[in-house]
Design a protein around this motif. Structure first.
Motif, PDB file in Angstrom:
ATOM      1  N   TRP A 607       0.816  -1.217   0.000  1.00 15.76           N
ATOM      2  CA  TRP A 607       0.000   0.000   0.000  1.00 15.76           C
ATOM      3  C   TRP A 607       0.850   1.269   0.000  1.00 15.76           C
ATOM      4  N   ASP A 608       2.111   1.178   0.416  1.00 18.17           N
ATOM      5  CA  ASP A 608       2.993   2.334   0.285  1.00 18.17           C
ATOM      6  C   ASP A 608       3.053   2.798  -1.166  1.00 18.17           C
ATOM      7  N   THR A 609       3.038   1.839  -2.079  1.00 18.69           N
ATOM      8  CA  THR A 609       3.042   2.158  -3.508  1.00 18.69           C
ATOM      9  C   THR A 609       1.633   2.391  -4.025  1.00 18.69           C
ATOM     10  N   LEU A 610       0.689   1.601  -3.539  1.00 15.06           N
ATOM     11  CA  LEU A 610      -0.698   1.734  -3.997  1.00 15.06           C
ATOM     12  C   LEU A 610      -1.239   3.141  -3.761  1.00 15.06           C
ATOM     13  N   LEU A 611      -0.939   3.709  -2.602  1.00 14.77           N
ATOM     14  CA  LEU A 611      -1.473   5.027  -2.261  1.00 14.77           C
ATOM     15  C   LEU A 611      -0.857   6.139  -3.094  1.00 14.77           C
ATOM     16  N   LEU A 612       0.212   5.822  -3.812  1.00 18.08           N
ATOM     17  CA  LEU A 612       0.830   6.812  -4.690  1.00 18.08           C
ATOM     18  C   LEU A 612       0.356   6.677  -6.133  1.00 18.08           C
ATOM     19  N   SER A 616      -6.663   2.780 -10.870  1.00 15.73           N
ATOM     20  CA  SER A 616      -6.479   1.586 -11.697  1.00 15.73           C
ATOM     21  C   SER A 616      -5.273   0.764 -11.281  1.00 15.73           C
ATOM     22  N   PHE A 617      -4.468   1.275 -10.364  1.00 13.60           N
ATOM     23  CA  PHE A 617      -3.248   0.565  -9.989  1.00 13.60           C
ATOM     24  C   PHE A 617      -3.516  -0.807  -9.367  1.00 13.60           C
ATOM     25  N   VAL A 657       5.587  -5.313  -6.295  1.00 18.72           N
ATOM     26  CA  VAL A 657       5.505  -3.855  -6.403  1.00 18.72           C
ATOM     27  C   VAL A 657       6.202  -3.367  -7.664  1.00 18.72           C
ATOM     28  N   GLN A 658       7.402  -3.867  -7.913  1.00 20.79           N
ATOM     29  CA  GLN A 658       8.153  -3.422  -9.087  1.00 20.79           C
ATOM     30  C   GLN A 658       7.451  -3.807 -10.385  1.00 20.79           C
ATOM     31  N   ASP A 659       6.925  -5.028 -10.449  1.00 20.92           N
ATOM     32  CA  ASP A 659       6.206  -5.453 -11.653  1.00 20.92           C
ATOM     33  C   ASP A 659       4.943  -4.631 -11.852  1.00 20.92           C
ATOM     34  N   SER A 660       4.275  -4.279 -10.750  1.00 16.26           N
ATOM     35  CA  SER A 660       3.049  -3.484 -10.858  1.00 16.26           C
ATOM     36  C   SER A 660       3.338  -2.118 -11.470  1.00 16.26           C
ATOM     37  N   ILE A 661       4.448  -1.514 -11.060  1.00 16.39           N
ATOM     38  CA  ILE A 661       4.819  -0.204 -11.604  1.00 16.39           C
ATOM     39  C   ILE A 661       5.112  -0.311 -13.096  1.00 16.39           C
ATOM     40  N   PHE A 691       3.392   7.881 -10.545  1.00 15.36           N
ATOM     41  CA  PHE A 691       3.890   7.573 -11.882  1.00 15.36           C
ATOM     42  C   PHE A 691       3.335   8.591 -12.863  1.00 15.36           C
ATOM     43  N   SER A 692       4.196   9.477 -13.373  1.00 16.54           N
ATOM     44  CA  SER A 692       3.743  10.542 -14.267  1.00 16.54           C
ATOM     45  C   SER A 692       3.217   9.932 -15.544  1.00 16.54           C
ATOM     46  N   LYS A 693       1.947  10.150 -15.796  1.00 17.86           N
ATOM     47  CA  LYS A 693       1.303   9.578 -16.961  1.00 17.86           C
ATOM     48  C   LYS A 693       0.207  10.531 -17.388  1.00 17.86           C
ATOM     49  N   SER A 694       0.413  11.204 -18.484  1.00  9.79           N
ATOM     50  CA  SER A 694      -0.523  12.239 -18.909  1.00  9.79           C
ATOM     51  C   SER A 694      -1.897  11.656 -19.175  1.00  9.79           C
TER      52      SER A 694
END
Length: 758
Positions: A607-612, A616-617, A657-661, A691-694
């Motif tokens: 969730w440290d990554t999920l909350l960022l 859709s993550f 986490v890395q694969d999800s990103i 994750f910057s994604k326009s």
């Protein structure tokens, strides 16, 4: 061990036993009784949330064997029994400051329904009250086998009704304060030569009609009439109000803050925020009235300048063991089993065996936790690093310490969270420049919200994870007022659900699991846990818990199937051939946000990554799980897949986490765009997402048209919008080089009908 002459707060620990229940005793419901030590731990959480400049902060509580309770908190070796401190109170104004600070702290405790009941000179350390809350956490003394309070400083009504009387009011502390101040001003110790029985008789006998008679009796019995007469009249009036033997007539702490005694010394309730601590609180502040007082030199210990919460956290990482340390300092003494045999009583009344174990009585001795192992681990740290400014660059500060951290940063997250040096750097946020400690960033929230989000991309220190999550969820406002306004007591037909809290939700499955991470992190702050959960659900599970949620879930599962097909067509074909569809395994994943897949400590990392990320993550996390299990899934049939997912094998959370990103960043945004996502929150969260994604649409005609769930389910491969297609076909220099390096090939299939094609 640290010198007792330091004027800086250190880590102190003390212990006591809760009373044990009789064997085979059950409650009225037939279930075993909750151990008293667990009840103490539950009530202790309130004490951890108390923050005031006049009370020593509590940091942790642990439970040992045989109902033992161990408590860690802020500790100052000096107290009001110190002769040097007593002699420093040589003016009415200094004495007034002392009384005002103690009274201010008592007023704060009383406002939170905390009665001290143990107030004495030993519990006033550097004008900070310690040992408070024991009466509260033991449920007014009912869960321990010893009386709570110091007999000489207890009020007559408490001793008259019994030391465990649950009717003791906060005004008991006012009496104790009056006795303490009277001893200080008269420079005496009341009933110093009396045994316990005589002391109790003396206190109970103080049943006069007013406080003046009580004070006169105490002053004359100790030959101190002249000293008392030299005191200001306002002070005499103050003491007499404190020592009023009639509880209902005794003035409470808040009212005493406006007493004429403080007004004359220019100390009032309105100016409490501007009160300067007494001289012996700090070695940096000097008072004109006490320039002649000598103080012992203070050891320049940089580590002790850090917040106590950080200090205790790092002490544990450095191998600190609370129970082992208490044993080493003999606050916990082991006895041979033979001497613990219960006492035998014959029918004639004769007693045989050992006497009652004195260890089960209260011992208020404090053990100072040694910091030498922690100092050794941080010996290579530059001293300037201990004092980060609001924004401070590390230019010019290069040491062996930072060079070793580069290697540590590459290790798995589980290892990094146990590494003292790495966590020390993360707490001070030394990995980026300009940097600022996480504590200061959180104190500057919401002004520093953007910087907090950027720093969390690198790492999140576990110590501050509860508040960092709250900032990522943009929690603001009066959360405690909102939570207190919720009716959590009125019985309802569905008392086992969260109906009183989430009254708009009807579908409850999964909500308890979603609560678990927030409650675990905010165990002593239910309001913050509730606020985080209230913000989490609209972002990631919008409309999942409504009465008719079938359309929402079906669309979510269809998008998940398309995402699997986009990233792994081979796996999609195999799972479709054996009939192992996401409806059979993925619904609990999404309803609980994977709390049914991973243990709690791994959920924190996930969730440290999920909350960022965006709403859709979670879909990308699901694909990353299948990616780890891919080899097994391709070799299994339907039954084997069912068995594997019923008892999920261990997964590497860092790889997940890395694969999800990677999956999120390589997925066209139109594939995961849903009709039922919360568009009101989307823009706000995307501004701070990891994750910057326009997501800007240049032409409405190029955007994805909403597709009904039934049609989505009928399609094996995902659709993408014309906008995403143009992004993939971007012929900019950067795009061309990237396409060549990754050998990207795009096949466009036009499925327009003959009528639509022109």
């Amino acid at each position: 061990m640290m010198s007792n002459k330091t004027s800086t707060a250190v880590l102190g620990a003390w212990t006591f036993f809760a009373s044990a229940h009789a064997i085979d005793v059950c409650g009225i419901n037939g279930l075993p009784l909750t151990p008293n030590s667990i009840r103490v731990l539950g009530r202790f959480q309130k004490l951890k949330s108390l923050q005031h400049h006049g009370i020593c902060t509590y940091l942790d509580v642990k439970r040992g064997k045989h109902e033992r309770v161990m408590i860690v908190g802020e500790y100052y070796p000096d107290n009001l029994q110190n002769v040097t401190i007593r002699s420093s109170l040589n003016s009415p104004r200094l004495f007034a400051k002392l009384a005002f600070e103690i009274l201010d702290a008592l007023s704060y405790l009383h406002s939170h329904d905390i009665t001290h009941r143990c107030l004495s000179p030993r519990s006033i350390r550097r004008v900070k009250i310690s040992n408070y809350g024991l009466y509260y956490i033991t449920e007014f003394g009912s869960t321990v086998s010893f009386p709570i309070g110091v007999p000489k400083y207890m009020c007559p009504e408490v001793l008259a009704h019994g030391p465990s009387d649950c009717c003791s009011s906060p005004k008991c502390d006012i009496w104790s304060l009056g006795i303490i101040l009277l001893e200080l001003v008269l420079e005496i110790s009341l009933w110093n030569d009396f045994n316990l029985e005589k002391v109790l008789k003396e206190v109970i006998s103080l049943k006069f009609e007013n406080g003046k008679d009580v004070v006169n009796y105490l002053v004359k019995s100790h030959d101190s009439s002249k000293k008392y007469e030299n005191c200001p009249a306002s002070f005499q009036s103050f003491i007499e109000e404190c020592l009023n033997p009639i509880p209902n007539s005794r003035t409470d702490a808040f009212q005493l803050l406006s007493h004429p005694f403080f007004v004359e010394c220019e100390l009032t309730e309105k100016s409490r925020a501007a009160v300067i601590p007494l001289l012996f609180l700090s070695t940096q502040l000097r008072c004109i009235e006490c320039d002649d007082i000598k103080f012992e030199p203070v050891i320049d210990d940089h580590l002790l300048k850090r917040p106590l919460q950080e200090l205790y956290y790092l002490w544990q990482l450095a191998g600190g063991d609370l129970e082992a340390e208490l044993r080493r300092q003999e606050l916990i003494k082991a006895k041979p089993p033979i001497v613990t045999i219960s006492k035998l009583i014959t029918g004639e009344g004769e007693e045989f065996g050992h006497e009652k174990d004195q260890a089960f009585l209260l011992d208020d001795s404090i053990s100072i936790l040694p910091l030498e192992p922690l100092r050794y681990r941080l010996k290579d740290v530059d001293h300037d690093i201990y004092y980060p400014l609001i924004e401070y660059s590390l230019n010019g500060i290069v040491s062996t310490f930072f060079k070793t951290l580069k290697d540590t940063a590459k290790l798995p997250l589980v290892i990094k969270e146990k590494d003292v040096e790495y966590q020390f750097v993360i707490l001070l946020n030394m990995t980026t420049a300009p940097h600022c400690s996480f504590k200061r960033l959180l104190e500057a929230y919401p002004y520093k919200r953007t910087q907090i989000t950027q720093e969390c991309k690198l790492d999140i220190p576990p110590l501050y994870r509860p508040w960092i999550w709250a900032t990522l969820l943009e929690i603001e406002g009066g959360i405690h007022e909102i939570y207190d306004g919720i009716d959590k007591e009125t019985p309802t037909p569905s008392t086992d659900r969260l109906k009183l809290t989430f009254h708009a939700y009807v579908y409850w499955q999964g909500l308890d699991s979603l609560c678990a991470p927030f409650l675990s992190l905010n165990f002593n702050d239910e309001a913050l846990a509730y606020a985080c959960l209230s913000a989490f659900i609209p972002k990631y599970l919008h409309n999942f818990f409504l009465k008719d949620n079938s359309a929402v879930i079906q669309e979510y599962l269809a998008k998940f199937s398309h995402l699997i097909a986009f990233h792994d067509p081979e796996l999609t074909n195999h799972l479709d051939n054996i009939g192992f569809i996401p409806e059979l395994y993925a619904i609990p994943w999404f309803l609980t946000m994977y709390t049914h897949v991973f243990p709690l400590h791994k959920i924190f990392h996930l969730w440290d990554t999920l909350l960022l990320g965006q709403s859709s993550f979670p879909l990308c996390i699901g694909v990353s799980i299948l990616k780890q299990l891919r080899n097994n899934l391709l070799s299994y049939g339907f039954n084997e897949c069912i068995l594997m997912f019923s008892d999920m094998p261990k997964l590497t959370i860092q790889r997940c986490v890395q694969d999800s990103i990677k999956i999120f960043c390589s997925t066209p945004k139109s594939i995961t765009r849903r009709v039922h996502e919360n568009t009101n929150l989307k823009k706000s969260f995307e501004a701070n997402m990891r994750f910057s994604k326009s997501d800007s649409t240049t032409d409405p005609d190029l955007a994805m048209v909403p597709i009904p769930p039934t049609e989505l389910k009928s399609e094996v491969s995902p659709r993408i919008s014309a906008e995403d297609l143009l992004d993939l076909l971007d012929l900019s220099p950067d795009s061309r080089s990237k396409s060549r390096s990754q050998s990207i090939k795009i096949l466009v299939i036009d499925i327009c009908s003959c009528e639509e094609y022109p």
